[in-house]
Design a protein around this motif. Structure first.
Motif, PDB file in Angstrom:
ATOM      1  N   ASP A 199      14.385 -47.136 -33.288  1.00  0.00           N
ATOM      2  CA  ASP A 199      13.522 -47.831 -32.328  1.00  0.00           C
ATOM      3  C   ASP A 199      14.386 -48.551 -31.302  1.00  0.00           C
ATOM      4  O   ASP A 199      15.608 -48.345 -31.229  1.00  0.00           O
ATOM      5  N   GLU A 200      13.750 -49.424 -30.506  1.00  0.00           N
ATOM      6  CA  GLU A 200      14.486 -50.110 -29.452  1.00  0.00           C
ATOM      7  C   GLU A 200      15.543 -51.064 -29.982  1.00  0.00           C
ATOM      8  O   GLU A 200      16.447 -51.487 -29.261  1.00  0.00           O
ATOM      9  N   ASN A 201      15.462 -51.413 -31.289  1.00  0.00           N
ATOM     10  CA  ASN A 201      16.459 -52.293 -31.904  1.00  0.00           C
ATOM     11  C   ASN A 201      17.529 -51.521 -32.677  1.00  0.00           C
ATOM     12  O   ASN A 201      18.271 -52.115 -33.452  1.00  0.00           O
ATOM     13  N   ASP A 202      17.605 -50.198 -32.468  1.00  0.00           N
ATOM     14  CA  ASP A 202      18.553 -49.319 -33.182  1.00  0.00           C
ATOM     15  C   ASP A 202      18.317 -49.319 -34.684  1.00  0.00           C
ATOM     16  O   ASP A 202      19.244 -49.119 -35.477  1.00  0.00           O
ATOM     17  N   ILE A 203      17.072 -49.530 -35.108  1.00  0.00           N
ATOM     18  CA  ILE A 203      16.711 -49.475 -36.522  1.00  0.00           C
ATOM     19  C   ILE A 203      16.156 -48.083 -36.812  1.00  0.00           C
ATOM     20  O   ILE A 203      15.271 -47.585 -36.106  1.00  0.00           O
ATOM     21  N   ILE A 204      16.671 -47.433 -37.854  1.00  0.00           N
ATOM     22  CA  ILE A 204      16.245 -46.081 -38.213  1.00  0.00           C
ATOM     23  C   ILE A 204      14.926 -46.163 -38.972  1.00  0.00           C
ATOM     24  O   ILE A 204      14.832 -46.832 -40.005  1.00  0.00           O
ATOM     25  N   PHE A 205      13.887 -45.481 -38.464  1.00  0.00           N
ATOM     26  CA  PHE A 205      12.601 -45.466 -39.160  1.00  0.00           C
ATOM     27  C   PHE A 205      12.161 -44.053 -39.534  1.00  0.00           C
ATOM     28  O   PHE A 205      11.236 -43.893 -40.319  1.00  0.00           O
ATOM     29  N   LEU A 206      12.806 -43.029 -38.968  1.00  0.00           N
ATOM     30  CA  LEU A 206      12.602 -41.646 -39.383  1.00  0.00           C
ATOM     31  C   LEU A 206      13.981 -41.028 -39.602  1.00  0.00           C
ATOM     32  O   LEU A 206      14.884 -41.216 -38.787  1.00  0.00           O
ATOM     33  N   ALA A 207      14.146 -40.271 -40.706  1.00  0.00           N
ATOM     34  CA  ALA A 207      15.472 -39.712 -40.991  1.00  0.00           C
ATOM     35  C   ALA A 207      15.343 -38.551 -41.963  1.00  0.00           C
ATOM     36  O   ALA A 207      14.379 -38.457 -42.738  1.00  0.00           O
ATOM     37  N   SER A 208      16.337 -37.668 -41.909  1.00  0.00           N
ATOM     38  CA  SER A 208      16.377 -36.539 -42.847  1.00  0.00           C
ATOM     39  C   SER A 208      16.866 -36.974 -44.219  1.00  0.00           C
ATOM     40  O   SER A 208      16.684 -36.255 -45.193  1.00  0.00           O
ATOM     41  N   ARG A 209      17.491 -38.153 -44.291  1.00  0.00           N
ATOM     42  CA  ARG A 209      17.969 -38.696 -45.566  1.00  0.00           C
ATOM     43  C   ARG A 209      17.225 -39.998 -45.841  1.00  0.00           C
ATOM     44  O   ARG A 209      17.245 -40.919 -45.004  1.00  0.00           O
ATOM     45  N   PRO A 210      16.571 -40.132 -47.001  1.00  0.00           N
ATOM     46  CA  PRO A 210      15.815 -41.360 -47.298  1.00  0.00           C
ATOM     47  C   PRO A 210      16.689 -42.604 -47.296  1.00  0.00           C
ATOM     48  O   PRO A 210      16.207 -43.689 -46.955  1.00  0.00           O
ATOM     49  N   ASP A 211      17.981 -42.509 -47.676  1.00  0.00           N
ATOM     50  CA  ASP A 211      18.825 -43.701 -47.765  1.00  0.00           C
ATOM     51  C   ASP A 211      19.236 -44.228 -46.397  1.00  0.00           C
ATOM     52  O   ASP A 211      19.868 -45.285 -46.302  1.00  0.00           O
ATOM     53  N   TRP A 212      18.914 -43.494 -45.320  1.00  0.00           N
ATOM     54  CA  TRP A 212      19.203 -44.000 -43.976  1.00  0.00           C
ATOM     55  C   TRP A 212      18.059 -44.855 -43.417  1.00  0.00           C
ATOM     56  O   TRP A 212      18.273 -45.621 -42.480  1.00  0.00           O
ATOM     57  N   LYS A 213      16.873 -44.682 -43.957  1.00  0.00           N
ATOM     58  CA  LYS A 213      15.692 -45.312 -43.354  1.00  0.00           C
ATOM     59  C   LYS A 213      15.749 -46.834 -43.483  1.00  0.00           C
ATOM     60  O   LYS A 213      16.186 -47.375 -44.511  1.00  0.00           O
ATOM     61  N   TYR A 214      15.296 -47.488 -42.393  1.00  0.00           N
ATOM     62  CA  TYR A 214      15.209 -48.957 -42.291  1.00  0.00           C
ATOM     63  C   TYR A 214      16.587 -49.608 -42.386  1.00  0.00           C
ATOM     64  O   TYR A 214      16.753 -50.689 -42.941  1.00  0.00           O
TER      65      TYR A 214
END
Length: 610
Positions: A199-214
């Motif tokens: 998002d605009e804060n460089d926070i990952i909310f969609l990813a191919s790897r679950p451990d990357w999210k949020y």
């Protein structure tokens, strides 16, 4: 001389420099080509992901607007508290959601409470829940529409929310469609892709790897964290920064926590301006490393090959020049020595003819000596062989006599049985006499040919078998199929000589035993004849194969058997050795060259040794 050597050193140094330069140049070219290909592929993939997300959202944007115009929605939000009307609306939302793509559809009152939802009859129903703190609701109340991405407070599932105000300046409620991207993330994971959406804060909310999210790609300021926590955008998840290692000065090549160790990945981004999101595509650069290695090898190999060809051509020119000079010198020397050589040649011709005549006489004498040895062996075995043939003849006469008795009586079975026995005895005598005929035949050495070693050994054993039985000597054999180049009759003679020597050696030994074994090792065949007799006298062991040297008592032999055997094996290209066994007795070993259906190289080696 020193100048030539210095010139060679300079040429080698220049060649090495060219090879290194070519290798580096090819490496850069191949590496850049592979990097450009990876960059193009990654950029295309990132744009495709961004377009897919935009299309997914666009396909569901109309649902809140359509619901805002729906009479049932307006009636419920207009103040109707009829339970039947709310039930009808719930079922309508459920039907629309089942036939469309949204994850959920629901209607909210102006106070932020949900009055109807497509999941009204599920455990995680939105009905009665308060979502007034969500920004999509406040945006819709204030400006007519709103959007928002976050983790659902009720379901705990992340999604994108699209909201529309119902009514004019004073909204009577808000309609909402929730879109989830679980299927899209599953597709990324199955394809083993490395994709993340921030998002605009460089926070990952969609990813191919679950451990990357949020998790964030960069530090998040306190203001943004406070806003996220107040809206429960990520349901109270603690935002931690993802560890990133930059492998290039521009940050385009990175390694991110969770990816294979010691790997390098090309990071490419595509911004989705209408959403404020950024797609991050990570492309594995292992193919670039492979291309760099391949380019280095190809460049070095290619330049080395070209240099080698140039050196070869230069060396060839020098060789041609040296050859012309040498040819001129040689022609001069040949002209000077031609007359002298002519005279020497005439003298040598006479000597050669004399040597050839002497060699023919020697060969004839050798063949006569070998034939005499064979006939002597036959003479010594004749009594035992005659006894061996006489027994079958006596038995045959008996079977024939009984057949004359059974025939008039009509006893066909007995007659046939006697005839079969007679036939077997005839075959047995035929085998013995055929061995005797072939063994006694006088023949020259002739050209070497492929022969069966095991067959020659077996025929030799057949000829001495009678003598072994007569003298009650135990014979132990171990024979394997093998081929060599030589003459089968002469090989039989050698084996017979060695076995008969062993029989003579154990004549006065209690429990006499003679062993004959064959084995193969690489391109060699070994035949060993062992006995448990007294062994060889050490004083004559070194001269055992010399003519007239014998270990037998006076008058029992001339001492030529082993000499003949040694010469025959040497003509085959092999060797014959004698030794004493550690546990008593003697062993003689024949070593022959193995042949695989007449190898030309092997024939040449045997001819040279002969």
């Amino acid at each position: 001389m020193r100048k030539d050597r210095l010139r060679q050193y300079v040429q080698i140094a220049l060649a090495a420099l060219v090879v290194v330069t070519s290798a580096m140049g090819a490496r850069v070219f191949w590496e850049q080509s592979a990097l450009n290909a990876a960059r193009s592929t990654g950029e295309t993939r990132a744009e495709l992901v961004a377009q897919t997300i935009s299309d997914t959202i666009a396909q569901n944007t109309h649902f809140p607007l359509v619901l805002a115009l729906d009479p049932d929605v307006q009636a419920v939000l207009g103040g109707s508290s009829d339970p039947d009307a709310i039930d009808v609306l719930n079922r309508k939302l459920e039907t629309i959601e089942a036939s469309g793509s949204p994850a959920a559809l629901y209607v909210m009152k102006p106070d932020g409470h949900t009055i109807a939802a497509s999941n009204w009859n599920t455990e995680g129903s939105f009905v009665g829940q308060y979502y007034g703190f969500r920004s999509y609701f406040t945006q819709a109340i204030a400006g007519g529409e709103g959007t928002y991405f976050g983790i659902g407070v009720t379901t705990g599932r992340a999604g994108y929310f699209i909201a529309r105000a119902v009514g004019g300046d004073r909204p009577t409620g808000v309609t909402v469609a929730k879109i989830e991207f679980d299927d899209l993330e599953a597709i990324w994971a199955r394809a083993a892709e490395h994709i993340m959406v921030t998002d605009e804060n460089d926070i990952i909310f969609l990813a191919s790897r679950p451990d990357w999210k949020y998790r964030s790609l960069a530090p998040v300021d306190e203001t943004a964290i406070t806003r996220i926590q107040s809206t429960q955008q990520y349901a109270g998840t603690e935002i931690e920064q993802l560890r990133i290692e930059e492998h290039s000065s521009d940050g385009g090549q990175v390694w991110i926590e969770g990816l294979p160790a010691n790997g390098s990945f090309l990071r490419q981004t595509v911004h989705i301006p209408e959403l404020g999101w950024t797609v991050n595509q990570l492309t594995d650069l292992s193919s670039v490393a492979d291309a760099s290695r391949d380019g280095t090898m190809i460049g070095a190999t290619g330049s080395a090959l070209v240099i080698a060809i140039l050196f070869y051509l230069a060396q060839r020119q020098r060789s041609f020049a040296m050859e012309r000079t040498a040819r001129a010198e040689l022609e001069q020397r040949v002209a000077e020595r031609t007359s002298a050589l002519r005279e020497v040649n005439e003298t040598l011709h006479i000597e050669v003819e004399e040597r050839r005549r002497t060699e023919r006489e020697l060969r004839s004498a050798q063949n006569d000596l070998i034939q005499a040895g064979k006939l002597a062996a036959l003479g010594q075995m004749s009594a035992a062989i005659a006894h061996e043939i006489n027994q079958p003849l006596t038995a045959m006469r008996t079977y024939i006599a009984t057949t004359r008795v059974f025939a008039p009586l009509g006893d066909t079975g007995a007659v046939l049985d006697n005839l079969e026995k007679v036939d077997n005895l005839a075959v047995r005598m035929g085998r013995i006499t055929s061995h005797l005929k072939s063994f006694a035949r006088k023949e020259g050495m002739g050209p070497a040919e492929v022969i069966s070693v095991d067959r020659a050994v077996q025929k030799a054993l057949d000829l001495v078998d009678v003598q072994l039985q007569t003298e009650a000597i135990t014979i132990r054999t171990s024979i394997i199929p093998a081929f060599t180049l030589g003459n089968d009759v002469r090989l039989e003679q050698v084996v017979i000589n060695l076995v008969r020597n062993a029989i003579d050696a154990v004549s006065e030994t209690p429990d006499p035993i003679v062993e004959l074994s064959m084995r193969a090792a690489g391109e060699r065949i070994f035949i060993e004849v062992r006995d448990n007799g007294p062994g060889f006298d050490l004083a004559i062991l070194e001269t055992l194969f010399d003519p007239f040297v014998t270990t037998k008592s006076s008058g029992a032999g001339l001492g030529l058997g082993l000499t003949i055997s040694y010469e025959i094996i040497r003509e085959f290209g092999g060797s014959l050795r004698a030794a004493n066994r550690p546990d008593g007795g003697a062993v003689l070993t024949i070593e022959l060259l193995a042949a695989n259906q007449a190898s030309p190289a092997l024939q040449s080696e045997v001819a040279g040794n002969g």
